[in-house]
Scaffold this active site. Structure first.
Site: not given
Ligand code: T1G
Length: 685
Positions: A64, A103, A106, A126
Site C-alpha cells: 500500500a 499489500g 496480498e 506490515e
Molecule cells: N509506500 C510509499 N512509498 C514507498 C513505499 C510504500 N509502500 N515503499 C517505498 N517507498 C518509497 C520510499 O519512500 C523511497 O522514496 C522510494 O520508494 C524507494 O524506497 C494494506 C497496510 C520496496 C524493499 O512495508 O520495504 O501494504 O526516498 O529507498 O531500498 O496490508 O522501499 O525515493 O522519495 O526503500 O530499493 C507494506 C516498504 C506497506 C514495503 C524497496 N509495504 N518498502 O527498497 O528503496 S503497508 C512495505 C520497502 C501495506 C497492506 C498494508 C522498500 C522496498 P524516495 P527505498 P529500496
C-alpha cells in the site's frame, strides 16, 4: 486511459496488464486505477481467456502507499480492486519481480496463481509499520502455508526469497531470470490448456483444520515470543487475526471482518504512526539540501583501515562483505594477526549459522591485505582510521597519511567525539577529510554518522553518504561538535542517570523505568555490561563508577558493578554499590529526595535528550529532527514505536517538555521554547 497502465492481448488470448508507477509501484490511487482499468477491459472481452498482471520498473507492487495512511480513502480502494481480481472468471496470474511486499503480495494472493523470478522476494512486512496485513494477508496466507508458518512470516515481517517462497507455497512457479513476462504468459497458456476449475485462495481451508479447536496454540505463541513482542501492539493483533481465520473458516468474510477490526485498532495508534514516520525518516537521511544528484561521487575500489582492533576489524568487514579489498594495517604483526583471526572467527560463526557459505568466508578473507606501517596505504581510495581516541594520536596519523596517500584519496576518521576539523587541519588536504563514525559492533550496527567538516568537499560528503548505503548502513550527516548526534544527545541521559541515583532512586529502579519505556536495558545494566573501567576511561573527575572501579568492581566481567552477578551473570541489587552511591552522594552534598515515580525518572532522563536534540538543530549540527530520531533508534536502540526522542517529544507535547525541564532546573533551548510557544512540532510537519 490510466496513466500507469498498459494493456496488451498476447497470442492465445492472454491479456497482459502492465502497471508502471515509479518508484516501487506502491498501491496508491494511480496504481489502483491502472489495475481496475485493465480488468475492466479484459474482463468483458471474449478474446481474453486468461490475464497476467505484471509491473514495470524495479518491482511488483511493493505494498500500500504508506504516504496515503491517515488520509481520506480514494476509490477504488485496495479492497475494491482486490475484489475485482478475485471475482474474475478468467484465470489471473501474478508475475512477480523485485519485492512483492505487504499489500503487493496480498494482491497476488487474490490472483489464482503466482509466478516469480528467482531474484524476487515476497513478504508481509506490515508489522514493521506497527500494522498487520489489512488486505486479507492474515486470512489467505495461513490457507497457503499453514498456521505456524503464517504466524512466523507475518509477525517476523521479513521478505522471503522466491525459492523459499516456492517451497512454502507462497508462489506456484519460478520463471527464468529476465524472462518473467514470457514465462508468465506461457504459464497462463498451460493453465488454460489444463482446463482445471479455478480455485481461489480464500476457498482453501484444509491447512487451517489442524489448528481448529487449539486456541492454546495462539496463546502459547504469544507467550513464547513475549520478549520479542514487548511494547509492540501489532504482533498480538496479527496472532489474533490468524486465529480468527482458523476460528471462522470456512466463512472467509467473517475472518476478514475480524482482520479489519484488528487493523483499525492499529492504524491510528501512536506506535504505528511512529513506525510509519520512522520508515520515511530512515530514507530521508541520505537527502542533503546543498548536495544534489549533480554532485559526483568518487569511485571507492580499495580501502585501507588503520587499526585491526574491535572497531577496525568490524569496519573492515563492512567492505569485505561487498567485495571491496581492504588493506588492514597495524603497528605490530601480533596485533595484526589477532585482528585478522577475529575477522575470520566472525565469518566462521556466520557460516556455522548458515548465513555464509565456506566459499564466501574464504572469498572475503582473501580480500584482506595485511600490512605493517602506513606506507602500505599509499594507493587506496579511502583510508579509515580507527586508532586510539586521543587527538594527538589522530593528528599524528593524519599528518603522516597526508604525506603517504595518493592525491584524491579520502581520509576518514572513525572518531566518536573528537573535532574532525582539528584532525583535518593536520593535513594539507582538509577537503578530503571526513568523519565516518561507526557504532560498535561496526559490522552489525546500521548507524553510520558521516561527519562533515567545515572544509570537507561536497564530493567527499556525497561519496561517504553513498558508500554508507552501499555497505548496508543508514548514513546520518552530522556537522562537527563533541559527540556529533547520537552520543551527544544520549550523554544527557547518562548524566541524568548518574545524578538521579544520588537522590534516592536505585540503579535497578532507574533501569526498570527505562526498560518499561522500551529500551532493551537501562544505563546501569549497560555500564556493567560494557565495563566500568571502560565507561570511566579518560575521566579524571571522581564518580560512582570510578569509586566502584577502585573496589575492583568492573561490572559483569569482574566482581560486579552497579549490580552483583551470580555465576550465570544474573543481576541482583548490590548492597556494596548502594553504599558507594550513598558515600558519593554525601561527598557531593546531595540530599536524598526519597522515592520517585517511574514517570518522573523517564522525564528526568529523557526530556534533556529532547532538549539536546533541539540544540543540535539550532546549531545546524543535524539537518532535521528525524535524523536525530534515526540516530537514537539505530545507535542506542531507542524504541522505534516511540518514533525516537524528537517524535516522542512531540507526542508528549513540547509545552510539557519545557515545563518538565524548568522543574528540573534545566534551561530549555531557544528552539524548543519557540516551538512550544507557537504550538508547532519537530516532526509533525
Ligand atoms: N509506500 C510509499 N512509498 C514507498 C513505499 C510504500 N509502500 N515503499 C517505498 N517507498 C518509497 C520510499 O519512500 C523511497 O522514496 C522510494 O520508494 C524507494 O524506497 C494494506 C497496510 C520496496 C524493499 O512495508 O520495504 O501494504 O526516498 O529507498 O531500498 O496490508 O522501499 O525515493 O522519495 O526503500 O530499493 C507494506 C516498504 C506497506 C514495503 C524497496 N509495504 N518498502 O527498497 O528503496 S503497508 C512495505 C520497502 C501495506 C497492506 C498494508 C522498500 C522496498 P524516495 P527505498 P529500496
Amino acid at each position: 486511459m490510466s496513466e500507469a497502465g498498459s494493456y496488451v492481448i498476447e497470442e492465445g488470448g492472454i491479456g497482459v496488464i502492465t502497471v508502471d508507477n515509479p518508484p516501487v509501484n506502491a498501491l496508491g490511487i494511480k496504481t489502483r486505477l491502472a489495475i481496475a482499468e485493465g480488468f475492466e477491459r479484459f474482463g468483458g472481452d471474449d478474446a481474453v481467456k486468461a490475464i497476467v498482471l505484471i509491473c514495470g520498473g524495479r518491482t511488483f507492487f511493493a505494498g500500500a502507499d504508506i504516504s496515503e495512511f491517515g488520509r481520506p480513502p480514494q476509490s477504488p480502494v485496495l479492497h475494491e480492486v482486490m475484489r475485482i481480481i478475485e471475482d474474475s472468471s478468467k484465470p489471473v496470474v501474478a508475475a512477480i519481480h523485485g519485492t512483492a511486499l505487504g499489500g503487493g503480495y496480498e494482491l497476488s494472493l487474490v490472483c489464482h496463481y503466482r509466478i516469480a523470478v528467482p531474484s524476487a522476494m515476497v513478504g508481509l512486512p506490515e508489522v514493521n509499520l506497527g500494522l498487520l496485513p489489512g488486505a486479507g494477508g492474515t486470512q489467505r496466507l495461513p490457507r497457503i502455508v499453514g498456521v505456524e508458518a503464517a504466524l512466523d512470516i507475518i509477525t517476523g515481517g521479513k521478505p522471503i526469497k522466491a525459492k523459499q517462497a516456492l517451497h512454502l507455497g507462497m508462489i506456484d512457479a519460478l520463471a527464468e531470470e529476465g524472462k518473467l513476462r514470457e514465462d508468465a504468459i506461457a504459464f497462463a497458456r498451460r493453465i488454460l490448456a489444463e482446463g482445471k476449475p479455478l480455485l481461489r485462495v480464500r476457498d482453501r481451508n484444509e491447512k487451517l483444520e489442524g489448528a481448529k479447536g487449539n486456541p492454546g496454540l495462539f496463546d502459547d505463541y504469544l507467550k513464547k515470543n513475549a520478549r520479542a513482542f514487548r511494547g509492540f501492539k501489532a504482533p498480538t493483533n496479527i496472532v489474533r487475526a490468524i486465529q480468527a481465520a482458523v476460528d471462522t473458516a470456512p466463512d472467509f468474510e467473517a475472518g476478514s471482518r475480524r482482520e479489519t477490526e484488528l487493523f483499525r485498532e492499529l492504524e491510528p495508534s501512536t506506535e504505528s504512526q511512529a513506525q510509519r514516520y520512522y520508515f520515511f525518516a530512515e530514507r530521508e537521511t541520505a537527502k542533503i539540501p546543498d548536495i544534489g544528484k549533480d554532485v559526483p561521487t568518487l569511485p571507492i575500489q580499495t580501502v585501507g583501515v588503520i587499526g585491526a582492533g574491535t572497531m577496525g576489524g568490524g569496519i573492515a568487514m563492512n567492505f569485505l562483505n561487498i567485495g571491496v579489498p581492504v588493506t588492514l594495517m597495524e603497528m605490530s604483526q601480533e596485533a595484526l594477526d589477532r585482528g585478522i583471526a577475529v575477522i575470520r572467527r566472525n565469518y566462521e560463526s556466520a557460516a556455522k549459522k548458515g548465513r555464509l557459505t565456506q566459499d564466501q568466508v574464504e572469498q572475503r578473507m582473501a580480500l584482506i591485505t595485511p600490512a605493517i606501517g602506513l606506507e602500505a596505504l599509499s594507493q587506496v581510495d579511502l583510508v579509515i582510521e580507527a586508532v586510539f581516541e586521543e587527538m594527538g594520536v589522530k593528528k599524528d596519523v593524519f599528518a603522516k597519511l597526508d604525506g603517504i596517500c595518493k592525491q584524491g584519496a579520502i581520509l576518514a576518521s572513525n572518531t566518536s567525539f573528537l573535532d574532525v576539523d582539528e584532525i583535518a587541519a593536520a593535513t594539507s588536504r582538509p577537503e578530503w577529510v571526513v568523519g565516518l563514525h561507526f557504532f560498535s559492533p561496526a559490522n552489525v550496527m546500521r548507524l553510520l554518522e558521516v561527519v562533515r567538516g567545515d572544509k570537507t568537499s561536497k564530493e567527499v560528503v556525497a561519496t561517504a553518504m553513498a558508500l554508507g548505503k552501499k555497505i548496508g548502513k543508514v548514513p546520518v550527516l552530522s556537522r562537527v561538535c563533541f559527540g556529533f548526534i547520537a552520543n551527544r544527545i544520549m550523554a544527557k541521559r547518562s548524566a541524568e542517570a548518574s545524578a538521579i541515583i544520588l537522590e534516592g532512586p536505585s540503579p535497578q529502579q532507574v533501569d526498570k523505568a527505562l526498560y518499561d519505556y522500551g529500551f532493551a536495558m537501562g544505563p546501569f545494566q549497560m555500564n556493567d555490561l560494557v565495563g566500568l573501567d571502560v565507561i570511566g576511561r579518560g575521566s579524571t573527575e571522581r564518580s560512582v563508577a570510578g569509586d566502584l572501579v577502585k573496589l575492583d568492581r568492573l561490572g559483569q566481567k569482574k566482581n560486579g558493578g552497579y549490580y552483583d552477578y551470580d555465576e550465570n551473570r544474573k543481576a541482583t541489587p548490590s548492597p556494596v554499590a548502594a553504599q558507594v552511591i550513598a558515600d558519593f552522594a554525601q561527598f557531593k552534598g546531595v540530599e536524598n529526595k526519597g522515592p520517585q515515580s517511574d514517570a518522573d525518572i523517564v522525564a528526568r532522563l529523557l526530556y534533556p535528550v529532547v532538549n539536546e536534540g533541539a540544540k543540535l538543530l539550532e546549531e545546524g549540527i543535524a539537518l532535521r529532527a528525524s535524523d536525530i530520531d534515526v540516530a537514537a533508534i539505530l545507535g542506542y536502540n531507542w524504541p522505534v514505536y516511540t518514533g525516537g526522542p524528537m517524535f516522542w517529544g512531540d507526542t508528549i507535547g513540547l509545552p510539557k517538555i519545557v515545563e518538565g525541564l524548568k522543574a528540573l532546573g534545566i534551561e530549555p533551548s531557544n528552539l524548543l521554547l519557540e516551538k512550544a510557544a507557537a504550538g508547532t512540532s519537530f516532526t509533525r510537519g
